[in-house]
Design a protein around this motif. Structure first.
Motif, PDB file in Angstrom:
ATOM      1  N   TYR A 224       0.854  -1.193   0.000  1.00 58.34           N
ATOM      2  CA  TYR A 224       0.000   0.000   0.000  1.00 58.34           C
ATOM      3  C   TYR A 224       0.895   1.250   0.000  1.00 58.34           C
ATOM      4  O   TYR A 224       0.938   1.987   0.996  1.00 58.34           O
ATOM      5  CB  TYR A 224      -0.914   0.018   1.219  1.00 58.34           C
ATOM      6  CG  TYR A 224      -1.962  -1.056   1.241  1.00 58.34           C
ATOM      7  CD1 TYR A 224      -3.224  -0.862   0.671  1.00 58.34           C
ATOM      8  CD2 TYR A 224      -1.703  -2.292   1.844  1.00 58.34           C
ATOM      9  CE1 TYR A 224      -4.192  -1.848   0.700  1.00 58.34           C
ATOM     10  CE2 TYR A 224      -2.670  -3.288   1.879  1.00 58.34           C
ATOM     11  CZ  TYR A 224      -3.905  -3.053   1.303  1.00 58.34           C
ATOM     12  OH  TYR A 224      -4.878  -4.042   1.335  1.00 58.34           O
ATOM     13  N   PRO A 225       1.588   1.529  -1.103  1.00 60.34           N
ATOM     14  CA  PRO A 225       2.504   2.675  -1.120  1.00 60.34           C
ATOM     15  C   PRO A 225       1.791   4.011  -0.979  1.00 60.34           C
ATOM     16  O   PRO A 225       2.426   5.018  -0.621  1.00 60.34           O
ATOM     17  CB  PRO A 225       3.193   2.550  -2.489  1.00 60.34           C
ATOM     18  CG  PRO A 225       2.229   1.768  -3.330  1.00 60.34           C
ATOM     19  CD  PRO A 225       1.558   0.807  -2.391  1.00 60.34           C
ATOM     20  N   GLU A 226       0.486   4.059  -1.266  1.00 63.02           N
ATOM     21  CA  GLU A 226      -0.244   5.318  -1.184  1.00 63.02           C
ATOM     22  C   GLU A 226      -0.598   5.702   0.253  1.00 63.02           C
ATOM     23  O   GLU A 226      -1.049   6.831   0.512  1.00 63.02           O
ATOM     24  CB  GLU A 226      -1.529   5.235  -2.017  1.00 63.02           C
ATOM     25  CG  GLU A 226      -2.633   4.341  -1.443  1.00 63.02           C
ATOM     26  CD  GLU A 226      -2.482   2.865  -1.768  1.00 63.02           C
ATOM     27  OE1 GLU A 226      -3.492   2.154  -1.746  1.00 63.02           O
ATOM     28  OE2 GLU A 226      -1.345   2.425  -2.037  1.00 63.02           O
ATOM     29  N   VAL A 227      -0.437   4.784   1.202  1.00 61.96           N
ATOM     30  CA  VAL A 227      -0.808   5.044   2.597  1.00 61.96           C
ATOM     31  C   VAL A 227       0.399   5.597   3.355  1.00 61.96           C
ATOM     32  O   VAL A 227       1.458   4.965   3.415  1.00 61.96           O
ATOM     33  CB  VAL A 227      -1.315   3.766   3.288  1.00 61.96           C
ATOM     34  CG1 VAL A 227      -1.585   4.032   4.772  1.00 61.96           C
ATOM     35  CG2 VAL A 227      -2.587   3.263   2.602  1.00 61.96           C
ATOM     36  N   ALA A 228       0.237   6.785   3.930  1.00 57.48           N
ATOM     37  CA  ALA A 228       1.279   7.374   4.770  1.00 57.48           C
ATOM     38  C   ALA A 228       1.205   6.745   6.159  1.00 57.48           C
ATOM     39  O   ALA A 228       0.194   6.890   6.860  1.00 57.48           O
ATOM     40  CB  ALA A 228       1.101   8.884   4.861  1.00 57.48           C
ATOM     41  N   VAL A 229       2.260   6.051   6.557  1.00 62.92           N
ATOM     42  CA  VAL A 229       2.266   5.288   7.807  1.00 62.92           C
ATOM     43  C   VAL A 229       3.079   6.028   8.866  1.00 62.92           C
ATOM     44  O   VAL A 229       4.190   6.500   8.601  1.00 62.92           O
ATOM     45  CB  VAL A 229       2.855   3.883   7.579  1.00 62.92           C
ATOM     46  CG1 VAL A 229       2.797   3.069   8.871  1.00 62.92           C
ATOM     47  CG2 VAL A 229       2.111   3.165   6.466  1.00 62.92           C
ATOM     48  N   ARG A 230       2.518   6.135  10.079  1.00 61.64           N
ATOM     49  CA  ARG A 230       3.208   6.741  11.209  1.00 61.64           C
ATOM     50  C   ARG A 230       3.328   5.698  12.329  1.00 61.64           C
ATOM     51  O   ARG A 230       2.406   5.555  13.145  1.00 61.64           O
ATOM     52  CB  ARG A 230       2.468   7.978  11.720  1.00 61.64           C
ATOM     53  CG  ARG A 230       2.375   9.107  10.722  1.00 61.64           C
ATOM     54  CD  ARG A 230       1.954  10.409  11.387  1.00 61.64           C
ATOM     55  NE  ARG A 230       0.797  10.244  12.233  1.00 61.64           N
ATOM     56  CZ  ARG A 230      -0.453  10.208  11.792  1.00 61.64           C
ATOM     57  NH1 ARG A 230      -0.702  10.296  10.500  1.00 61.64           N
ATOM     58  NH2 ARG A 230      -1.458  10.084  12.627  1.00 61.64           N
ATOM     59  N   PRO A 231       4.434   4.955  12.371  1.00 60.79           N
ATOM     60  CA  PRO A 231       4.592   3.954  13.432  1.00 60.79           C
ATOM     61  C   PRO A 231       5.005   4.595  14.746  1.00 60.79           C
ATOM     62  O   PRO A 231       5.793   5.541  14.772  1.00 60.79           O
ATOM     63  CB  PRO A 231       5.702   3.042  12.886  1.00 60.79           C
ATOM     64  CG  PRO A 231       6.485   3.920  11.966  1.00 60.79           C
ATOM     65  CD  PRO A 231       5.529   4.934  11.406  1.00 60.79           C
ATOM     66  N   ARG A 232       4.456   4.080  15.847  1.00 58.30           N
ATOM     67  CA  ARG A 232       4.801   4.589  17.176  1.00 58.30           C
ATOM     68  C   ARG A 232       4.923   3.422  18.141  1.00 58.30           C
ATOM     69  O   ARG A 232       4.030   2.576  18.223  1.00 58.30           O
ATOM     70  CB  ARG A 232       3.736   5.549  17.702  1.00 58.30           C
ATOM     71  CG  ARG A 232       3.683   6.909  17.041  1.00 58.30           C
ATOM     72  CD  ARG A 232       2.524   7.709  17.606  1.00 58.30           C
ATOM     73  NE  ARG A 232       2.582   7.777  19.070  1.00 58.30           N
ATOM     74  CZ  ARG A 232       1.524   7.996  19.840  1.00 58.30           C
ATOM     75  NH1 ARG A 232       0.333   8.163  19.297  1.00 58.30           N
ATOM     76  NH2 ARG A 232       1.650   8.053  21.153  1.00 58.30           N
ATOM     77  N   THR A 233       6.061   3.339  18.849  1.00 55.93           N
ATOM     78  CA  THR A 233       6.185   2.386  19.947  1.00 55.93           C
ATOM     79  C   THR A 233       6.017   3.166  21.238  1.00 55.93           C
ATOM     80  O   THR A 233       6.633   4.214  21.430  1.00 55.93           O
ATOM     81  CB  THR A 233       7.553   1.684  19.919  1.00 55.93           C
ATOM     82  OG1 THR A 233       8.592   2.663  19.969  1.00 55.93           O
ATOM     83  CG2 THR A 233       7.696   0.852  18.651  1.00 55.93           C
ATOM     84  N   VAL A 234       5.166   2.675  22.109  1.00 57.54           N
ATOM     85  CA  VAL A 234       4.810   3.410  23.327  1.00 57.54           C
ATOM     86  C   VAL A 234       5.001   2.509  24.532  1.00 57.54           C
ATOM     87  O   VAL A 234       4.820   1.287  24.463  1.00 57.54           O
ATOM     88  CB  VAL A 234       3.349   3.910  23.260  1.00 57.54           C
ATOM     89  CG1 VAL A 234       3.192   4.958  22.169  1.00 57.54           C
ATOM     90  CG2 VAL A 234       2.373   2.759  23.028  1.00 57.54           C
TER      91      VAL A 234
END
Length: 288
Positions: A224-234
Motif C-alpha cells: 500500500y505505497p499510497e498510505v502514509a504510515v506513522r509507526p509509534r512504539t509506546v
C-alpha cells in the motif's frame, strides 16, 4: 451468499448511525448493503396491537434504506427481517458479510460506553470484522464518519496479517494516513536491592522495538505505497494510547483471537477497553 456489508438495525439512534456508516463503507467497497432487522418474540405483546407494531417496525428499516439510497445514488440496499435471539441471528446473518456493523450505545465521557450483551456476544463469535459505531450529534447533521486517520494497535509478539490487512485497506479506501501503535513494557527488575534501569538501556530497548515495528510494516508499506504510515512504539498500556489517538481518528482497529468455544466473549483486555471507551468507530478483527 453475495459478499456485502451487513448492518443490524433496531431503530435506535445508535443503529441508525451504524447504518449510515455501513452505507458509506459499502460504497467504498463497491458492495451491496444488507440491513438486518431482528425481532425477538414478545409473548406478552397484545394481539390487538401486534399489526400496528409490526407495521411501525418494518417502516423503520424501509425508510432508512430509502434514505441511504438517496444519499448514495447507485447503492444497492436490501432489508431482511428475521426473528429470534438477536445475538444468534446476527452471527448467522454475518456469514456472507465482509464487515458487520452495529451501534454502540453511549454513556458519557466519564463512564465510557455500554457495549451491550448482544454486541459483545456478536463481536466475540462472528468470523468477519465487526465495527461498532456510536451515535453522532443530536441534530442529525454529524458526518457518517469522523475526520482523521485510521489508528491500529499491533502486538509484535503475535503479529497477525488479518489486522494489518484491514487497517491498511481501510486507510487506502479513505485516502487517509495510518497510525500504528505498539505498546511495550520495560523488563522487571528483581533483587533485594534493585537498581533503577539505566536510561541508556531504555533507549536501546525503545530503538529495538521501533526497528522491529518497522520490519513488520515493511511488506505492508510496499503493498500500500499510497498510505502514509506513522509507526509509534509506546511504553505502558497500549489501550490508553489507543484511546488518546482515537480522539483524532476516523477509525480504530483492534484484534481479537478467534476461538471455537461458544462460551465467553474472548475479546482480550485491550480490545475490551477500546470497545467500551472509544469515541471513534471501532473495528474488531478476528485473527488466528
Amino acid at each position: 451468499m453475495t459478499r456485502n456489508v451487513t448492518v443490524g438495525l433496531d431503530g435506535s439512534r445508535e443503529s441508525l448511525a451504524a447504518a449510515r456508516w455501513a452505507a458509506l463503507e459499502a460504497v467504498r467497497r463497491r458492495l451491496p448493503l444488507r440491513i438486518v432487522q431482528v425481532r425477538e418474540p414478545h409473548p406478552r405483546l397484545l394481539p390487538s396491537v401486534e399489526p400496528e407494531a409490526q407495521e411501525g417496525w418494518e417502516r423503520i428499516a424501509d425508510e432508512a434504506a430509502a434514505g441511504l439510497v438517496r444519499e448514495h445514488p447507485g447503492l444497492e440496499a436490501d432489508v431482511e427481517r428475521l426473528a429470534g435471539r438477536p445475538a444468534e441471528v446476527l452471527r448467522d446473518a454475518a456469514g456472507g458479510a465482509e464487515v458487520l456493523v452495529l451501534g454502540s450505545r453511549g454513556r458519557g465521557t466519564l463512564a465510557g460506553f455500554l457495549v451491550g450483551s448482544v454486541a459483545l456476544s456478536t463481536v466475540a463469535h462472528v468470523e468477519c470484522p465487526v465495527v461498532l459505531v456510536r451515535a453522532g450529534a443530536e441534530d442529525g447533521e454529524a458526518p457518517a464518519e469522523p475526520e482523521g486517520d485510521v489508528v491500529v494497535g499491533v502486538d509484535l509478539s503475535r503479529p497477525h496479517d488479518e489486522i494489518a490487512a484491514f487497517a491498511f485497506g481501510a486507510a487506502a479506501r479513505r485516502g487517509t494516513g495510518l497510525e500504528v501503535l505498539h505498546g511495550w513494557d520495560p523488563p522487571p527488575v528483581y533483587g533485594i536491592g534493585p537498581v533503577a534501569m539505566s536510561p541508556h538501556l531504555l533507549d536501546d530497548l525503545a530503538e529495538e522495538k521501533a526497528l522491529a515495528l518497522d520490519r513488520a510494516l515493511r511488506p505492508w508499506r510496499q503493498r500500500y505505497p499510497e498510505v502514509a504510515v506513522r509507526p509509534r512504539t509506546v511504553v505502558g498500556r497500549v489501550s490508553h494510547h489507543l484511546l488518546d489517538a482515537a480522539e483524532h481518528a476516523c477509525l480504530v482497529v483492534v484484534g481479537r483471537r478467534s476461538r471455537r468455544s461458544p462460551l465467553g466473549f474472548h475479546t482480550g483486555p485491550v480490545t475490551h477497553a477500546v470497545m467500551h471507551h472509544c469515541a471513534a468507530p471501532v473495528a474488531v478483527v478476528p485473527h488466528g
